[in-house]
Design a protein around this motif. Structure first.
Motif, PDB file in Angstrom:
ATOM      1  N   SER A 289       9.559   3.762  -0.635  1.00  0.00           N
ATOM      2  CA  SER A 289       8.960   3.310  -1.911  1.00  0.00           C
ATOM      3  C   SER A 289       9.975   2.744  -2.775  1.00  0.00           C
ATOM      4  CB  SER A 289       8.584   4.790  -2.468  1.00  0.00           C
ATOM      5  OG  SER A 289       9.658   5.711  -2.795  1.00  0.00           O
ATOM      6  N   MET A 290      11.269   3.133  -2.700  1.00  0.00           N
ATOM      7  CA  MET A 290      12.286   2.505  -3.555  1.00  0.00           C
ATOM      8  C   MET A 290      12.495   0.881  -3.149  1.00  0.00           C
ATOM      9  SD  MET A 290      16.213   3.408  -4.135  1.00  0.00           S
ATOM     10  CE  MET A 290      16.657   3.460  -2.438  1.00  0.00           C
ATOM     11  N   LEU A 291      12.474   0.740  -1.922  1.00  0.00           N
ATOM     12  CA  LEU A 291      12.381  -0.908  -1.562  1.00  0.00           C
ATOM     13  C   LEU A 291      11.064  -1.534  -1.828  1.00  0.00           C
ATOM     14  CD1 LEU A 291      13.811  -0.342   2.447  1.00  0.00           C
ATOM     15  CD2 LEU A 291      15.036  -0.949   0.172  1.00  0.00           C
ATOM     16  N   THR A 292      10.046  -0.831  -1.652  1.00  0.00           N
ATOM     17  CA  THR A 292       8.650  -1.633  -2.148  1.00  0.00           C
ATOM     18  C   THR A 292       8.534  -1.670  -3.517  1.00  0.00           C
ATOM     19  OG1 THR A 292       7.433   0.544  -2.080  1.00  0.00           O
ATOM     20  CG2 THR A 292       7.426  -0.775   0.036  1.00  0.00           C
ATOM     21  N   ALA A 293       9.012  -1.036  -4.249  1.00  0.00           N
ATOM     22  CA  ALA A 293       8.991  -1.071  -5.766  1.00  0.00           C
ATOM     23  C   ALA A 293       9.817  -1.948  -6.449  1.00  0.00           C
ATOM     24  CB  ALA A 293       9.276   0.415  -6.380  1.00  0.00           C
TER      25      ALA A 293
ATOM     26  N   SER B 272      -0.283   0.062  -1.947  1.00  0.00           N
ATOM     27  CA  SER B 272      -1.082  -0.125  -0.757  1.00  0.00           C
ATOM     28  C   SER B 272      -0.217  -0.316   0.532  1.00  0.00           C
ATOM     29  CB  SER B 272      -2.335  -1.001  -0.865  1.00  0.00           C
ATOM     30  OG  SER B 272      -3.334  -0.513  -1.798  1.00  0.00           O
ATOM     31  N   ILE B 273       0.625  -1.359   0.147  1.00  0.00           N
ATOM     32  CA  ILE B 273       1.291  -1.716   1.244  1.00  0.00           C
ATOM     33  C   ILE B 273       2.451  -0.827   1.606  1.00  0.00           C
ATOM     34  CG2 ILE B 273       3.333  -3.598   1.536  1.00  0.00           C
ATOM     35  CD1 ILE B 273       1.856  -5.551  -0.178  1.00  0.00           C
ATOM     36  N   TYR B 274       2.984  -0.056   0.784  1.00  0.00           N
ATOM     37  CA  TYR B 274       3.703   1.184   1.045  1.00  0.00           C
ATOM     38  C   TYR B 274       3.248   2.139   1.863  1.00  0.00           C
ATOM     39  CZ  TYR B 274       5.536   5.794   0.177  1.00  0.00           C
ATOM     40  OH  TYR B 274       6.243   7.058   0.427  1.00  0.00           O
ATOM     41  N   VAL B 275       2.052   2.561   1.529  1.00  0.00           N
ATOM     42  CA  VAL B 275       1.117   3.557   2.540  1.00  0.00           C
ATOM     43  C   VAL B 275       1.017   2.980   3.929  1.00  0.00           C
ATOM     44  CG1 VAL B 275      -1.352   4.544   2.882  1.00  0.00           C
ATOM     45  CG2 VAL B 275      -0.161   4.538   0.422  1.00  0.00           C
ATOM     46  N   ALA B 276       0.888   1.516   4.070  1.00  0.00           N
ATOM     47  CA  ALA B 276       0.538   1.053   5.360  1.00  0.00           C
ATOM     48  C   ALA B 276       1.851   1.086   6.185  1.00  0.00           C
ATOM     49  CB  ALA B 276       0.274  -0.389   5.190  1.00  0.00           C
ATOM     50  N   PHE B 277       3.085   0.701   5.373  1.00  0.00           N
ATOM     51  CA  PHE B 277       4.026   0.641   6.278  1.00  0.00           C
ATOM     52  C   PHE B 277       4.496   2.236   6.438  1.00  0.00           C
ATOM     53  CE2 PHE B 277       6.156  -3.417   3.916  1.00  0.00           C
ATOM     54  CZ  PHE B 277       5.306  -4.034   4.966  1.00  0.00           C
ATOM     55  N   MET B 278       4.363   3.276   5.881  1.00  0.00           N
ATOM     56  CA  MET B 278       4.751   4.524   6.010  1.00  0.00           C
ATOM     57  C   MET B 278       3.892   5.260   7.257  1.00  0.00           C
ATOM     58  SD  MET B 278       7.175   5.983   4.385  1.00  0.00           S
ATOM     59  CE  MET B 278       6.729   7.697   4.684  1.00  0.00           C
ATOM     60  N   LEU B 279       2.553   4.853   7.143  1.00  0.00           N
ATOM     61  CA  LEU B 279       1.715   5.031   8.329  1.00  0.00           C
ATOM     62  C   LEU B 279       2.125   4.407   9.779  1.00  0.00           C
ATOM     63  CD1 LEU B 279      -1.780   4.952   6.812  1.00  0.00           C
ATOM     64  CD2 LEU B 279      -0.427   6.874   7.168  1.00  0.00           C
ATOM     65  N   GLY B 280       2.637   3.352   9.503  1.00  0.00           N
ATOM     66  CA  GLY B 280       3.209   2.573  10.781  1.00  0.00           C
ATOM     67  C   GLY B 280       4.341   3.259  11.179  1.00  0.00           C
TER      68      GLY B 280
ATOM     69  N   TYR C  10      -4.068  -2.673   9.043  1.00  0.00           N
ATOM     70  CA  TYR C  10      -5.406  -2.972  10.058  1.00  0.00           C
ATOM     71  C   TYR C  10      -4.734  -2.420  11.396  1.00  0.00           C
ATOM     72  CZ  TYR C  10      -8.622  -5.247  13.358  1.00  0.00           C
ATOM     73  OH  TYR C  10      -9.658  -5.386  14.384  1.00  0.00           O
ATOM     74  N   PHE C  11      -3.508  -2.659  11.731  1.00  0.00           N
ATOM     75  CA  PHE C  11      -3.065  -2.229  13.162  1.00  0.00           C
ATOM     76  C   PHE C  11      -2.950  -0.716  13.244  1.00  0.00           C
ATOM     77  CE2 PHE C  11       0.604  -0.514  15.642  1.00  0.00           C
ATOM     78  CZ  PHE C  11       0.026  -1.204  17.009  1.00  0.00           C
ATOM     79  N   VAL C  12      -2.575  -0.248  12.155  1.00  0.00           N
ATOM     80  CA  VAL C  12      -2.649   1.550  12.123  1.00  0.00           C
ATOM     81  C   VAL C  12      -4.018   1.879  12.059  1.00  0.00           C
ATOM     82  CG1 VAL C  12      -2.179   3.392  10.566  1.00  0.00           C
ATOM     83  CG2 VAL C  12      -0.363   1.512  10.751  1.00  0.00           C
ATOM     84  N   TYR C  13      -5.004   1.277  11.458  1.00  0.00           N
ATOM     85  CA  TYR C  13      -6.549   1.639  11.355  1.00  0.00           C
ATOM     86  C   TYR C  13      -7.029   1.482  12.956  1.00  0.00           C
ATOM     87  CZ  TYR C  13     -11.455   1.419  10.655  1.00  0.00           C
ATOM     88  OH  TYR C  13     -12.840   1.513  10.948  1.00  0.00           O
ATOM     89  N   SER C  14      -6.690   0.564  13.665  1.00  0.00           N
ATOM     90  CA  SER C  14      -7.251  -0.063  14.813  1.00  0.00           C
ATOM     91  C   SER C  14      -6.734   1.208  15.879  1.00  0.00           C
ATOM     92  CB  SER C  14      -6.974  -1.192  15.185  1.00  0.00           C
ATOM     93  OG  SER C  14      -7.601  -2.375  14.495  1.00  0.00           O
ATOM     94  N   SER C  15      -5.207   1.533  15.777  1.00  0.00           N
ATOM     95  CA  SER C  15      -4.776   2.302  16.562  1.00  0.00           C
ATOM     96  C   SER C  15      -5.330   3.694  16.704  1.00  0.00           C
ATOM     97  CB  SER C  15      -3.322   2.171  16.299  1.00  0.00           C
ATOM     98  OG  SER C  15      -2.812   1.188  16.379  1.00  0.00           O
TER      99      SER C  15
END
Length: 470
Positions: free
Chosen positions: A435-439, A331-339, A47-52
């Motif tokens: 991705s290794m950490l999230t998997a 999805s969590i991985y994508v959010a973290f990467m965009l952050g 949400y933070f990435v989207y709002s930013s």
């Protein structure tokens, strides 16, 4: 009295039988709490990435191929620079050009050096200048400008100095003067002053202050060459030819070439804005319009959405419940990467987006290995919790080795590649690591938090894969 021992033994047996259940419940509650926290963290980051991006609080930093702009490639002439000083001269050149471009308020300019082919028998040193938002080639070249090349060169023994201010061909200058002993990279500042004359006799002059390295060079050179002519060249033209009368240890030189006050002021300003340590020649220009950049961003987003969407659909259809968990983890991985892209900040290029999409494939690959191993453990008759633990443990060596080799490749590409390849390598390397950490962590935590025992029936089906029911 005879009933008391029986009563005590009975209570003890009840407590012993309840302890394992309480431990299991506490462990499950802990897993589910951690899972909820992970989900909340992922939703919060997303949400933070989207709002930013929606409100332009902290927009992504886009490369020229996505934002539009101009890239200028220059070749540096290092013929007068000794081998040991090449890297220092190129670093000084990069800093000088970057400082000059920043004076004009260009947003997020990128100035870097790289080694190309060969020039004059030596490796060619190039300067790459990227100017986002500047799509007028002539304007971009004007921003770099014809900044003066400052050189101090000793007149060769037996040679006669040319008239002051006379333009010399490169071959003529080399025949009369020794290679540059001090250049613009040794300069700290320049200022306009007037000599001690009075009234009409007062003449403007430019006083140069050298940095620590330049001061040492200047002191040694003046001490060892008293009585010799020391030519001060600006863009290959000798503007002053003073005689070294004594050692000058304080790192100060005076240019008094018969300037007017305006000429001396402009000269000192230009030198302060960026006296180039070496001459540069424009090799090529590349301009990308903002329209093409916007189209590239749109196409990249569409390609990314299609790629991620199809991968998620495959994971859900083939791996069922674990596939849904993989989608959530992805999805969590994508959010973290965009952050991460926002806060490092990483300059996103088309190649970088390709590296990001490729890293998503690596994340899915790790989940596939884990799920296949878990399925094998379930088939061997192990309880679901044990099967998940053992599946992750047995899949980890393969995940570790494949991701480590990918990260080594990314490091090599980043170290030896050009700017485009570096953008791909940086995003890909970061993506593989995250991705290794999230998997390993996110997927396992979410699976264990479900607390489903897949012994048979519907639970067994949703833990299977493909067309299998087992």
């Amino acid at each position: 009295m005879s009933n008391k021992p029986y009563s005590i033994i009975n209570v003890s047996l009840v407590n012993v039988s309840l302890c394992p259940n309480i431990s299991i419940l506490l462990a499950m509650a802990k897993r589910r709490l951690i899972a909820v926290l992970i989900l909340l963290l992922g939703v919060g980051v997303g949400y933070f990435v989207y709002s930013s991006q929606l409100h332009s609080w902290r927009p992504f930093k886009l490369g020229l191929d996505l934002s539009g702009g101009t890239e200028l490639t220059y070749r540096a002439d290092l013929s007068a620079i000794q081998g040991a000083d090449v890297s220092d001269s190129m670093a000084a050149l990069r800093d000088t050009i970057e400082r000059r471009v920043n004076l004009f308020g260009v947003s997020e300019p990128l100035v870097q050096t790289e080694t190309g082919g060969t020039f004059a028998g030596s490796p060619e040193q190039r300067l790459i200048v990227q100017l986002p938002g500047i799509t007028n080639t002539q304007q971009a070249i004007a921003l770099i400008g014809q900044t003066p090349v400052l050189e101090f060169r000793l007149l060769k023994v037996g040679a006669t100095a040319p008239p002051q201010g006379q333009s010399l061909a490169s071959s003529s200058a080399d025949a009369l003067f020794e290679p540059a002993a001090i250049t613009g990279k040794d300069l700290a500042s320049a200022s306009l002053q007037f000599n001690s004359g009075v009234g009409a006799m007062s003449q403007p002059q430019v006083v140069l202050k050298f940095n620590s390295d330049g001061s040492t060079k200047f002191a040694n050179l003046t001490a060892q060459n008293v009585g010799r002519i020391f030519g001060i060249f600006l863009d290959g033209v000798p503007i002053s030819e003073p005689v070294i009368e004594q050692s000058i240890p304080d790192g100060t030189a005076v240019i008094s070439g018969g300037f007017t006050a305006t000429q001396a002021r402009d000269l000192s300003r230009n030198l302060n804005e960026g006296a180039l340590p070496v001459p540069i020649t424009l090799l090529s220009t590349e301009t990308i319009s903002g329209t093409l950049g916007g189209a590239a961003v749109h196409d990249g987003i569409i390609a990314g959405l299609w790629g991620v969407g199809l991968v998620m659909l495959f994971m859900v259809l083939w791996y069922r419940l674990p596939g849904i968990i993989a989608v959530v983890a992805l999805s969590i991985y994508v959010a973290f990467m965009l952050g991460i892209f926002m806060f490092l900040p990483v300059t996103l290029t088309a190649a970088g987006i390709a590296g990001f999409i490729l890293s998503i494939g690596m994340a899915v690959d790790a989940n596939i290995l884990i799920f296949e191993r878990t399925k094998e453990e379930l088939r061997s008759g192990k309880p679901t919790t044990n099967a998940i633990h053992d599946g992750f443990q047995r899949a980890w060596p393969s995940i570790r080795d494949s991701n480590t080799s990918s990260m080594i490749t990314a490091i090599i590409l980043f170290w030896f590649g050009t700017s485009i390849i570096q953008g791909f390598a940086l995003v890909f390397g970061l993506g593989v690591l995250v991705s290794m950490l999230t998997a390993i962590s996110v997927s396992r935590t979410l699976l264990l938090a479900l607390g489903i025992e897949a012994k048979g029936g519907f639970a067994r089906i949703i833990f299977s894969s493909g067309i299998s029911r087992n």
